[in-house]
Design a protein around this motif. Structure first.
Motif: not given
Length: 675
Positions: A609-623
């Motif tokens: 979902p984060q990639a589809q919304m175009g969120i930068w990798e450094k700004s993504r929630i990680t698991s």
């Protein structure tokens, strides 16, 4: 110093000494059933319900321990003492209780063959102890009371105990003090919270009960006995007759509990149709006068009572909201359930003993308990027309007492409260005692030899051995049925279990030092979205316990993926940005493979979902999985306990079957002789 010399007194001159005979020493008499049951009654209602011997847990109350002693005494009496008049007497309450006990033993076998947490295993063991205690009370009350006079003595004591029990509750209501908290009994520990509960602006009294609902149940069961004895024993003094009834009725209304009012209504619905017209008129006037007194004595009580039956109540909502999961739990083991006592609050709180029964003992156990209650009610109510008016009136009274206890069990888990369940089984036993007090046995039935039996079969042990000797083939056939069950139980496998969390973390590189944006609560909503997306595309476990491990539900092949809650059943609290995963499988390899697959799937759902919304990798929630290495645990079953339970169940069923067949054949022979 020497002791003074003593001499025997000499007779006076001219008079002959008279020899005085001492009276023979009084023979000590052993207590009868009424005395023993009176002691049980005292331990049941006088000792606070939350007090017990701590190491024994749920079986540590004094009344439960004393009930076990009663059972041993009853067995010894059956072995040693002669009761020839019982040779042909049918005992419906005893038969119904044996069926119920066998159903409980069958559910215990299922519990032993299930992979359960230790707390549930221990609970299932303690429940067997409790049922054995109830068996002692029921059997002694059913078989031990030999005369009308002693039967009435016990009922008078029950009525008086109920009056004093209610009086303590009234003191708590008017003073706001618990009183029981200050009572210290050596050797007993308290498992209660202490203090007093409130509803509206009023104190909810409990007397010596653990909860106001238990208090209401005990009052409702004693009320019909006290009321019937007050009406029937007109020669007693007014205060002695009516004090228990007045105290119980007043305490029930001031308990600020719906259950107490429903119990009173149920009791009166049974009793009023059996009263004479004069008694009904007196009851109407008494009810009107009592209502006026209560209204004047306790202002605002009427509004509180009306409010209990109107509007929304969280306690009612919690009961109804839990009904949706009943079918899911029942589907795991529908016939014999998961084991009586194993459905603790760590799974779900239903506040309904019948729902607990159907999950813990299955359809068979629930039907067996219902049969026991109906048998006790019907055998007493149908014998209300007796030559003895008081004994006849006590039939509906005992029926109403059993019905009140059974009815209120639908509003709380009555088997978790010693006073409520102990009083219910005492009333069930007294229903059987009422049957025996009133039933007469024809003279020709007193002799065992008249029906094909050995004339020496004049004790319970001899009658049992005679039936087994004549119908040995029936017992053997039943035992053969249980052999395959024992073979399956001997090799029953356990399950493999793993639990881990997939934690979601806020991106520190995109927060620019703002600590508020890295709080756990800011990521919880995203964790909930991921969990929902996973659940939409995968099969989740039908039941997820509140706090117990997934394997405790009885599932052997299931996966649960859910958002962990720091709250409970009543109020959830999702404060952790994590997704909990529990896996139950039959072998460890499947657990590891399933864990890796679930982890990979959830990680994809976090990124996609984060990639589809175009969120930068450094700004993504990680698991991240915690722990990184999944630990697989083997949860065994208790095969030895299951084998012992199957052996006991097989022997008991074989003996019961032999007795039933033997009596049936002898009954047919007697009918043929008559014809």
């Amino acid at each position: 110093m020497l002791a003074p010399e003593t001499r025997a007194a000499e007779p006076l001159p001219g008079k002959q000494a008279k020899s005085r005979k001492l009276p023979p020493p009084r023979k000590l008499q052993s207590p009868d059933a009424v005395t023993v049951l009176s002691i049980y009654l005292f331990l049941l209602v006088a000792v606070p319900s939350d007090r017990g011997i701590a190491p024994l847990g749920g079986a540590g109350s004094l009344s439960t321990i004393f009930g076990l002693g009663i059972l041993l005494w009853w067995i010894w009496h059956q072995v040693r003492h002669q009761r020839p008049d019982e040779f042909r007497r049918v005992q419906p309450v005893r038969i119904a209780f044996v069926i119920f006990a066998l159903a409980v033993l069958a559910s215990y076998t299922v519990a032993a063959l299930s992979s359960l947490p230790f707390i549930d295993q221990n609970a299932s063991n303690l429940v067997l102890v409790n049922v054995a205690s109830y068996a002692g009370v029921v059997l002694l009350a059913n078989d031990g009371i030999e005369s009308r006079e002693r039967f009435l003595v016990l009922l008078r004591r029950i009525a008086l105990a109920g009056g004093l029990y209610a009086a303590l509750g009234l003191m708590q209501f008017f003073t706001g003090l618990n009183f029981v908290d200050s009572l210290q009994i050596p050797g007993l520990a308290s498992g209660g919270t202490g203090g007093v509960d409130t509803r509206g602006d009023f104190v909810r009294p409990e007397s010596t009960a653990r909860h106001a609902l238990e208090y209401a149940a005990v009052l409702s069961m004693i009320l019909p006995i006290a009321l019937t004895m007050a009406i029937g024993e007109s020669r007693k003094r007014m205060f002695i007759r009516w004090f228990p009834t007045a105290a119980i009725l007043m305490a029930a209304f001031l308990s600020v509990t719906r259950s107490a009012l429903l119990g009173i209504i149920a009791v009166l619905l049974v009793l009023i149709p059996t009263w004479e017209p004069a008694v009904k008129k007196m009851a109407i006037w008494a009810a009107c006068g009592g209502a006026v007194v209560m209204y004047a004595l306790v202002p605002g009580l009427s509004g509180t009572i009306l409010g209990m039956f109107s509007g929304n109540d969280p306690s009612v909502d919690s009961r109804t909201d839990s009904y949706s999961v009943v079918g899911d739990y029942l589907s795991i083991s529908p016939l014999f359930g998961r084991g009586l006592g194993t459905m603790g609050p760590q799974y779900r709180i239903f506040d309904n003993q019948y729902i607990g029964f159907i999950i813990e003992t299955g359809v068979i156990g629930t039907v067996a308990f219902s049969l026991l209650v109906l048998t006790a009610m019907v055998t007493t109510f149908l014998r209300r027309r007796a030559p003895d008016p008081l004994i006849g009136a006590l039939g509906p009274a005992l029926s109403a007492a059993v019905m009140a206890g059974a009815l209120l069990s639908a509003f709380f888990d009555s088997f978790h409260f010693p006073q409520a369940v102990g009083m219910l089984f005492l009333m069930i036993g007294l229903s059987g005692g009422h049957w025996n007090i009133r039933q007469t046995v024809p003279a020709e039935l007193d002799a065992p030899g008249a029906h094909g039996g050995d004339p020496q079969e004049n004790t319970g042990a001899r009658r049992l051995s005679g039936s087994l000797r004549r119908r040995w083939y029936v017992g053997l056939a039943v035992l053969l049925i249980f052999i395959p069950m024992a073979m399956v139980a001997r090799s029953a496998p356990g399950v493999y279990y793993a639990k881990f969390n997939i934690e979601l973390q806020a991106p520190p590189g995109a927060t620019k030092g703002n600590a508020l944006r890295t709080e756990a609560s800011s990521v919880v909503h995203f964790a909930a979205v991921v969990q929902r997306l996973y659940a939409d595309g995968h099969v989740n476990a039908p039941v997820v316990p509140t706090s117990a491990p997934l394997y405790g539900s009885g599932l052997r092949n299931a996966v649960a993926v859910y958002l962990p809650s720091a709250g409970g059943q009543w109020q959830t609290n999702f404060n952790s940005p994590a997704i909990a995963v529990e896996i139950v499988k039959s072998n460890p390899q499947d657990v590891i493979l399933t864990a890796e697959k679930i982890t990979a799937d959830i990680e994809k759902l976090v990124v996609l979902p984060q990639a589809q919304m175009g969120i930068w990798e450094k700004s993504r929630i990680t698991s991240e999985r915690q722990p990184a290495q999944v630990t697989v645990e083997y949860i065994p079953v208790r095969s030895k306990y299951a084998l012992l339970a199957i052996a006991a169940l097989g022997v008991a069923t074989a003996m019961s079957s032999a007795i039933v067949v033997d009596r049936g054949i002898r009954q047919l022979r007697r009918i043929r002789k008559r014809n």
